[in-house]
Design an enzyme around this catalytic site. Structure first.
Site, PDB file in Angstrom:
ATOM      1  N   LYS A   5      -5.207  -1.655  -4.902  1.00 36.56           N
ATOM      2  CA  LYS A   5      -4.398  -1.353  -6.080  1.00 36.56           C
ATOM      3  C   LYS A   5      -3.954  -2.625  -6.802  1.00 36.56           C
ATOM      4  O   LYS A   5      -4.087  -2.750  -8.020  1.00 36.56           O
ATOM      5  CB  LYS A   5      -3.150  -0.532  -5.681  1.00 36.56           C
ATOM      6  CG  LYS A   5      -3.461   0.744  -4.911  1.00 36.56           C
ATOM      7  CD  LYS A   5      -2.218   1.496  -4.514  1.00 36.56           C
ATOM      8  CE  LYS A   5      -1.284   0.777  -3.568  1.00 36.56           C
ATOM      9  NZ  LYS A   5      -1.834   0.561  -2.199  1.00 36.56           N
ATOM     10  N   ARG A  16       5.015   7.647  -4.183  1.00 35.85           N
ATOM     11  CA  ARG A  16       4.489   7.654  -2.812  1.00 35.85           C
ATOM     12  C   ARG A  16       4.730   8.948  -2.084  1.00 35.85           C
ATOM     13  O   ARG A  16       4.297   9.103  -0.960  1.00 35.85           O
ATOM     14  CB  ARG A  16       5.156   6.530  -2.021  1.00 35.85           C
ATOM     15  CG  ARG A  16       4.514   5.197  -2.273  1.00 35.85           C
ATOM     16  CD  ARG A  16       5.226   4.192  -1.421  1.00 35.85           C
ATOM     17  NE  ARG A  16       4.326   3.406  -0.649  1.00 35.85           N
ATOM     18  CZ  ARG A  16       3.851   2.236  -1.058  1.00 35.85           C
ATOM     19  NH1 ARG A  16       4.129   1.776  -2.237  1.00 35.85           N
ATOM     20  NH2 ARG A  16       3.071   1.543  -0.275  1.00 35.85           N
ATOM     21  N   ARG A  62      -5.988 -10.711   4.180  1.00 36.17           N
ATOM     22  CA  ARG A  62      -5.403 -10.974   2.853  1.00 36.17           C
ATOM     23  C   ARG A  62      -4.535 -12.227   2.900  1.00 36.17           C
ATOM     24  O   ARG A  62      -3.807 -12.474   3.855  1.00 36.17           O
ATOM     25  CB  ARG A  62      -4.544  -9.788   2.416  1.00 36.17           C
ATOM     26  CG  ARG A  62      -3.742 -10.085   1.150  1.00 36.17           C
ATOM     27  CD  ARG A  62      -3.157  -8.857   0.531  1.00 36.17           C
ATOM     28  NE  ARG A  62      -2.338  -8.082   1.434  1.00 36.17           N
ATOM     29  CZ  ARG A  62      -1.883  -6.865   1.143  1.00 36.17           C
ATOM     30  NH1 ARG A  62      -2.176  -6.298  -0.005  1.00 36.17           N
ATOM     31  NH2 ARG A  62      -1.138  -6.216   2.027  1.00 36.17           N
ATOM     32  N   ARG A  68       1.890 -11.600   4.039  1.00 39.42           N
ATOM     33  CA  ARG A  68       3.067 -10.773   3.831  1.00 39.42           C
ATOM     34  C   ARG A  68       3.698 -10.433   5.175  1.00 39.42           C
ATOM     35  O   ARG A  68       2.996 -10.275   6.167  1.00 39.42           O
ATOM     36  CB  ARG A  68       2.659  -9.479   3.117  1.00 39.42           C
ATOM     37  CG  ARG A  68       3.071  -9.472   1.674  1.00 39.42           C
ATOM     38  CD  ARG A  68       2.459  -8.366   0.881  1.00 39.42           C
ATOM     39  NE  ARG A  68       2.685  -7.020   1.401  1.00 39.42           N
ATOM     40  CZ  ARG A  68       2.232  -5.929   0.804  1.00 39.42           C
ATOM     41  NH1 ARG A  68       1.538  -6.030  -0.320  1.00 39.42           N
ATOM     42  NH2 ARG A  68       2.455  -4.742   1.305  1.00 39.42           N
ATOM     43  N   ARG A  76       2.109   1.699   8.287  1.00 38.96           N
ATOM     44  CA  ARG A  76       2.035   1.944   6.830  1.00 38.96           C
ATOM     45  C   ARG A  76       0.927   2.959   6.525  1.00 38.96           C
ATOM     46  O   ARG A  76       1.102   3.827   5.669  1.00 38.96           O
ATOM     47  CB  ARG A  76       1.789   0.622   6.079  1.00 38.96           C
ATOM     48  CG  ARG A  76       3.049  -0.255   6.017  1.00 38.96           C
ATOM     49  CD  ARG A  76       2.739  -1.704   5.695  1.00 38.96           C
ATOM     50  NE  ARG A  76       1.962  -1.884   4.494  1.00 38.96           N
ATOM     51  CZ  ARG A  76       1.247  -2.987   4.227  1.00 38.96           C
ATOM     52  NH1 ARG A  76       1.233  -3.994   5.083  1.00 38.96           N
ATOM     53  NH2 ARG A  76       0.565  -3.077   3.114  1.00 38.96           N
TER      54      ARG A  76
HETATM   55  P1  AP5 Z   1      -4.795  -5.373  -2.418  1.00 40.73           P
HETATM   56  O1  AP5 Z   1      -5.297  -5.274  -3.806  1.00 40.73           O
HETATM   57  O2  AP5 Z   1      -3.729  -6.374  -2.120  1.00 40.73           O
HETATM   58  O3  AP5 Z   1      -4.417  -3.910  -1.870  1.00 40.73           O
HETATM   59  P2  AP5 Z   1      -3.193  -2.957  -2.215  1.00 40.73           P
HETATM   60  O4  AP5 Z   1      -3.747  -1.572  -2.384  1.00 40.73           O
HETATM   61  O5  AP5 Z   1      -2.369  -3.506  -3.308  1.00 40.73           O
HETATM   62  O6  AP5 Z   1      -2.453  -2.994  -0.812  1.00 40.73           O
HETATM   63  P3  AP5 Z   1      -0.905  -3.207  -0.445  1.00 40.73           P
HETATM   64  O7  AP5 Z   1      -0.878  -3.641   0.984  1.00 40.73           O
HETATM   65  O8  AP5 Z   1      -0.212  -4.048  -1.442  1.00 40.73           O
HETATM   66  O9  AP5 Z   1      -0.415  -1.722  -0.576  1.00 40.73           O
HETATM   67  P4  AP5 Z   1       0.891  -1.086  -0.076  1.00 40.73           P
HETATM   68  O10 AP5 Z   1       0.915   0.198  -0.823  1.00 40.73           O
HETATM   69  O11 AP5 Z   1       0.955  -0.964   1.406  1.00 40.73           O
HETATM   70  O12 AP5 Z   1       2.022  -2.158  -0.418  1.00 40.73           O
HETATM   71  P5  AP5 Z   1       3.220  -2.180  -1.454  1.00 40.73           P
HETATM   72  O13 AP5 Z   1       3.458  -3.569  -1.810  1.00 40.73           O
HETATM   73  O14 AP5 Z   1       3.013  -1.171  -2.521  1.00 40.73           O
HETATM   74  O15 AP5 Z   1      -6.080  -5.662  -1.484  1.00 40.73           O
HETATM   75  C1  AP5 Z   1      -5.953  -5.827  -0.078  1.00 40.73           C
HETATM   76  C2  AP5 Z   1      -6.935  -6.901   0.406  1.00 40.73           C
HETATM   77  O16 AP5 Z   1      -8.278  -6.411   0.216  1.00 40.73           O
HETATM   78  C3  AP5 Z   1      -6.872  -8.228  -0.369  1.00 40.73           C
HETATM   79  O17 AP5 Z   1      -7.132  -9.277   0.513  1.00 40.73           O
HETATM   80  C4  AP5 Z   1      -7.994  -8.096  -1.426  1.00 40.73           C
HETATM   81  O18 AP5 Z   1      -8.537  -9.374  -1.789  1.00 40.73           O
HETATM   82  C5  AP5 Z   1      -9.022  -7.255  -0.671  1.00 40.73           C
HETATM   83  N1  AP5 Z   1      -9.783  -6.375  -1.555  1.00 40.73           N
HETATM   84  C6  AP5 Z   1      -9.306  -5.677  -2.631  1.00 40.73           C
HETATM   85  N2  AP5 Z   1     -10.299  -4.946  -3.187  1.00 40.73           N
HETATM   86  C7  AP5 Z   1     -11.413  -5.192  -2.431  1.00 40.73           C
HETATM   87  C8  AP5 Z   1     -12.752  -4.701  -2.506  1.00 40.73           C
HETATM   88  N3  AP5 Z   1     -13.130  -3.825  -3.445  1.00 40.73           N
HETATM   89  N4  AP5 Z   1     -13.625  -5.136  -1.571  1.00 40.73           N
HETATM   90  C9  AP5 Z   1     -13.257  -5.992  -0.597  1.00 40.73           C
HETATM   91  N5  AP5 Z   1     -11.989  -6.515  -0.484  1.00 40.73           N
HETATM   92  C10 AP5 Z   1     -11.084  -6.095  -1.393  1.00 40.73           C
HETATM   93  O19 AP5 Z   1       4.442  -1.620  -0.562  1.00 40.73           O
HETATM   94  C11 AP5 Z   1       4.957  -2.378   0.504  1.00 40.73           C
HETATM   95  C12 AP5 Z   1       6.210  -1.706   1.061  1.00 40.73           C
HETATM   96  O20 AP5 Z   1       7.216  -1.623   0.035  1.00 40.73           O
HETATM   97  C13 AP5 Z   1       6.058  -0.257   1.562  1.00 40.73           C
HETATM   98  O21 AP5 Z   1       5.577  -0.213   2.892  1.00 40.73           O
HETATM   99  C14 AP5 Z   1       7.497   0.268   1.421  1.00 40.73           C
HETATM  100  O22 AP5 Z   1       8.307  -0.210   2.480  1.00 40.73           O
HETATM  101  C15 AP5 Z   1       7.969  -0.408   0.138  1.00 40.73           C
HETATM  102  N6  AP5 Z   1       7.699   0.394  -1.075  1.00 40.73           N
HETATM  103  C16 AP5 Z   1       6.908   0.036  -2.134  1.00 40.73           C
HETATM  104  N7  AP5 Z   1       6.868   1.005  -3.060  1.00 40.73           N
HETATM  105  C17 AP5 Z   1       7.664   2.012  -2.571  1.00 40.73           C
HETATM  106  C18 AP5 Z   1       8.001   3.303  -3.065  1.00 40.73           C
HETATM  107  N8  AP5 Z   1       7.512   3.778  -4.227  1.00 40.73           N
HETATM  108  N9  AP5 Z   1       8.845   4.072  -2.327  1.00 40.73           N
HETATM  109  C19 AP5 Z   1       9.330   3.637  -1.148  1.00 40.73           C
HETATM  110  N10 AP5 Z   1       9.034   2.435  -0.611  1.00 40.73           N
HETATM  111  C20 AP5 Z   1       8.199   1.617  -1.324  1.00 40.73           C
HETATM  112 MG    MG Z   2      -0.384  -4.255  -3.467  1.00 39.46          MG
END
Ligand code: AP5
Ligand code: MG
Length: 212
Positions: free
Chosen positions: A15, A88, A125, A158, A169
């Site tokens: 994402k 979410r 990552r 992270r 997660r």
């Molecule tokens: P990346 O693009 O970083 O993936 P991502 O989908 O953004 O993954 P996240 O880990 O950021 O998602 P998340 O939903 O767990 O975290 P968030 O910050 O939202 O890609 C991942 C890796 O793969 C990278 O190394 C990239 O280079 C590689 N890659 C990408 N595309 C590729 C491809 N096509 N092929 C190969 N490699 C590839 O949330 C974190 C925490 O915040 C949650 O756990 C929760 O505690 C809190 N939180 C956030 N939002 C909420 C909410 N709405 N409600 C409640 N709690 C929340």
């Molecule tokens: Mg992300």
């Protein structure tokens, strides 16, 4: 006018990577609730201290806290946004529609991917906190090990990217995503893409969705 875009997908599905590219290509504003929460933790704010242990365990922060943070950081009158990491759960889907989108043209894109590949993606990552660049030791390595290509800053892991936290997660995601998909299906706004291809291939799919 381009649609508001909601990126739905498991941790590591890409994402953040795709949001960055869409911002460059189409001029979207990017709202990542995870990034906003991590910024609060880095500032040592009251909100940051409240959510730190929840995020470190890989659990969800409460709906209203995240909605308020999101609302304070977007203005739909001036820009179209990519919502990355929100909603979410079913409740957040309704809150987003009722308090923020209010009937604005929107597409919700589900990044479909085999959960097995996510652990490898996330443990490899590396992030540049200032420039926001996202690297991967396998698929997108930095030119100089440990340094950002754009800013030269040190790359970090992270706090919630430890394998056992990533597993939680992913479990949380599996338990909460169905009502979100059902909600956007019922509105006729849901599009699914195969997120297992290369970042370029996935981006090509997203460009088609925005331009349709
Ligand atoms: P990346 O693009 O970083 O993936 P991502 O989908 O953004 O993954 P996240 O880990 O950021 O998602 P998340 O939903 O767990 O975290 P968030 O910050 O939202 O890609 C991942 C890796 O793969 C990278 O190394 C990239 O280079 C590689 N890659 C990408 N595309 C590729 C491809 N096509 N092929 C190969 N490699 C590839 O949330 C974190 C925490 O915040 C949650 O756990 C929760 O505690 C809190 N939180 C956030 N939002 C909420 C909410 N709405 N409600 C409640 N709690 C929340
Ligand atoms: Mg992300």
């Amino acid at each position: 006018m381009k649609p508001q875009l909601i990126l739905l997908g498991a941790p590591g599905s890409g994402k953040g990577t795709q949001a960055k590219r869409l911002v460059k290509e189409f001029g979207y504003g990017h709202i990542s609730t995870g990034d906003l929460l991590r910024a609060e933790i880095a500032k040592n704010s009251e909100l940051g201290n409240k959510v730190k242990s929840i995020m470190e365990a890989g659990n969800l922060v409460d709906d209203m806290t995240v909605l308020e943070l999101l609302n304070a950081n977007c203005d739909l009158a001036t820009n179209a946004y990519i919502f990355d990491g929100f909603p979410r759960n079913g409740e957040q889907s309704k809150l987003l529609e009722e308090h923020v989108l209010k009937g604005t043209a929107t597409k919700a894109v589900y990044f479909k991917i085999d959960f097995e590949v996510l652990i490898e993606r996330i443990t490899n990552r590396r992030l540049a906190p200032k420039s926001g660049e996202i690297y991967n030791l396998i698929s997108k390595a930095p030119k100089v090990a440990g340094k950002c290509d754009v800013s030269g800053e040190d790359l970090i892991h992270r706090d919630d990217d430890k394998e056992e936290v990533v597993r939680n997660r992913i479990d949380v995601f599996k338990k909460t995503i169905e009502p979100v998909l059902d909600y956007y299906k019922s509105l006729g706004n849901l599009v699914e893409i195969d997120a297992s291809g290369s970042a370029d291939t996935v981006f090509g799919e997203l460009v088609k969705i925005v331009n349709k």
